[in-house]
Design an enzyme around this catalytic site. Structure first.
Site, PDB file in Angstrom:
ATOM      1  N   GLU A   1       0.833  -1.016  -0.005  1.00 12.12           N
ATOM      2  CA  GLU A   1      -0.034   0.011   0.017  1.00 12.12           C
ATOM      3  C   GLU A   1       0.812   1.299   0.133  1.00 12.12           C
ATOM      4  OE1 GLU A   1      -1.906  -1.430   4.101  1.00 12.12           O
ATOM      5  OE2 GLU A   1      -1.762   0.920   4.116  1.00 12.12           O
TER       6      GLU A   1
ATOM      7  N   CYS B   1      -0.971   2.722   9.295  1.00 11.45           N
ATOM      8  CA  CYS B   1       0.079   1.970   8.664  1.00 11.45           C
ATOM      9  C   CYS B   1      -0.406   0.257   8.665  1.00 11.45           C
ATOM     10  CB  CYS B   1       1.047   1.990   9.499  1.00 11.45           C
ATOM     11  SG  CYS B   1       1.652   3.625  10.282  1.00 11.45           S
TER      12      CYS B   1
ATOM     13  N   CYS C   1       1.620  -1.865  15.579  1.00 11.02           N
ATOM     14  CA  CYS C   1       1.601  -1.610  14.075  1.00 11.02           C
ATOM     15  C   CYS C   1       1.125  -2.685  13.316  1.00 11.02           C
ATOM     16  CB  CYS C   1       3.128  -1.370  13.843  1.00 11.02           C
ATOM     17  SG  CYS C   1       3.309  -1.017  12.149  1.00 11.02           S
TER      18      CYS C   1
ATOM     19  N   CYS D   1       6.945  -4.243  16.147  1.00 10.37           N
ATOM     20  CA  CYS D   1       6.340  -3.340  16.773  1.00 10.37           C
ATOM     21  C   CYS D   1       4.941  -3.288  17.330  1.00 10.37           C
ATOM     22  CB  CYS D   1       6.404  -1.989  16.162  1.00 10.37           C
ATOM     23  SG  CYS D   1       8.058  -1.178  15.946  1.00 10.37           S
TER      24      CYS D   1
ATOM     25  N   CYS E   1       3.552   8.741   0.508  1.00 10.75           N
ATOM     26  CA  CYS E   1       3.987   7.626   1.529  1.00 10.75           C
ATOM     27  C   CYS E   1       4.224   6.518   0.979  1.00 10.75           C
ATOM     28  CB  CYS E   1       3.156   7.713   2.547  1.00 10.75           C
ATOM     29  SG  CYS E   1       3.655   6.263   4.044  1.00 10.75           S
TER      30      CYS E   1
ATOM     31  N   CYS F   1       6.871  -6.647   7.494  1.00  5.22           N
ATOM     32  CA  CYS F   1       7.855  -5.975   8.271  1.00  5.22           C
ATOM     33  C   CYS F   1       8.287  -7.358   9.114  1.00  5.22           C
ATOM     34  CB  CYS F   1       7.406  -4.739   8.735  1.00  5.22           C
ATOM     35  SG  CYS F   1       8.600  -4.095   9.781  1.00  5.22           S
TER      36      CYS F   1
END
Ligand code: SAH
Length: 357
Positions: A94, A335, A121, A118, A107, A114
């Site tokens: 995205e 995010c 997130c 975190c 962005c 990932c």
């Protein structure tokens, strides 16, 4: 050149070599570069000043990397647009377009998934699938510019992924994006955000680029940071901050600290006081972000008066601070949320548990 080559990820000197290896005159490389990175051609067919035979060779030996638009959501609140793109191998990523008075900012995602973990997130929940190529990062910007027909002047690497975990590709991407023969986006209009990979921050500093480094801090002590960000088990907070000081010394660029406020976790007046002590000596800027709740975790954003009090406390200590304006709330602006809801809807398998880095 036997193997299919990703020509869109090549710098001009590299492209010149590749073009020479294909038996073409070297000035063709400049033309090809301009078609790909400035005129944003989608197809070799469009490159009408290149000989037909060369275009055919290009299509066979180095087909252009493209992203396919899967979904485009336009916010009715602020004109923010969220894009889901499919990569050539079918993975989806995205990107977001934000319209500001100073220009259009994109962005981008730097990885599919990932592995940083975190806690708050959504991008990291399925682990890392793979790094994106420079061409795949560029195409997020190029596609958005093609679709909107508006110039993109700013870029933030704050989408899915940890940019410094894909260091070489991100650096190459930045060099192509800022190339005067490409879109020529100013280094000063670019922000790279990191959860704090110390060695990589130091390497980036040595590049002496004029880009802004944003550090995801989110806590004012090592202990609290560990609760929110597993990467803190690997790096001591003091070492992360030292790397940021080094970044400022090498580049003269003020570092931005991102601090997502989570109710009851990192938003007390004591937290604000600690934070002021921690970074009080630095030439920096703090960006406060009310945490965006995700379904999989029960973190809640701080209340508005709490956020204002936190901001006041920092300002009293002469720290530069802004509260990030939330954009695209109605289109899953936070995010990794759009990609994630797409993956679960489609039943697409994700990567296994995040690997230890
Ligand atoms: N991996 C990079 C960049 C991606 S995230 C990094 O860690 O900086 C961009 C920013 O959004 C980071 O500061 C990240 O910590 C923050 N973020 C992620 N999920 C969030 C959420 N649900 N609410 C608020 N901020 C979030």
């Amino acid at each position: 050149m036997e193997q299919k080559t990703d020509l869109k990820s090549m710098t001009l000197p590299e492209l010149s070599e590749a073009v020479a290896a294909m038996g073409e005159k070297s000035f063709r490389a400049g033309q090809l570069f301009q078609w790909m990175h400035q005129k944003l051609a989608e197809d070799y067919e469009e490159m009408t000043n290149l000989p037909k035979s060369f275009r055919k060779k290009l299509e066979e030996q180095g087909p252009l990397t493209r992203l396919t638009l899967v979904e485009r959501l336009v916010s009715r609140l602020d004109g923010t647009e969220k894009y889901l793109f499919a990569l050539p191998d079918g993975n989806v990523i995205e990107s977001v377009l934000m319209r500001y008075r100073h220009g259009n900012s994109v962005c981008i995602s730097t990885q599919a998934g990932c592995r940083m973990g975190c806690r708050f997130c959504a991008s990291t929940l399925g682990g890392l699938v793979r790094n994106l190529l420079p061409s795949e990062m560029l195409e997020q910007v190029y596609q958005i510019q093609r679709i909107t027909k508006e110039r993109v002047s700013h870029l933030v690497a704050m989408g899915t992924g940890e940019p410094l975990d894909n260091y070489d590709n991100v650096l190459r991407f930045l060099s192509l994006l800022t190339d005067e023969k490409g879109l020529h986006i100013s280094q000063r209009n670019i922000t790279v955000s990191t959860c704090g990979l110390v060695e990589k921050i130091r390497s980036l500093a040595k590049e002496k680029l004029q880009i802004t480094l944003a550090l995801s801090l989110h806590a004012s002590s090592q202990e609290k940071r560990k609760k929110l960000m597993p990467v803190a088990y690997k790096y001591e907070l003091e070492d992360v901050l030292d790397a940021c000081r080094y970044y400022f010394r090498e580049t003269g660029r003020r570092v931005t600290f991102e601090y997502s406020l989570v109710a009851g976790v990192n938003d007390t007046s004591e937290d604000a006081r600690h934070l002021a002590e921690l970074i009080g000596d630095m030439n920096c800027h703090v960006n406060l972000i009310p945490v965006n709740p995700i379904a999989e975790r029960d973190f809640r954003p701080s209340r508005e008066d709490g956020i204002a009090a936190f901001k006041n406390k920092l300002e009293k200590n002469r720290i530069n601070v802004t509260i990030r304006r939330e954009m695209g709330r109605d289109i899953q602006g936070a995010c990794g949320q759009l990609r994630r809801s797409y993956l679960s809807k489609e039943g697409v398998p994700e990567a296994g548990q995040s690997q230890e880095g």
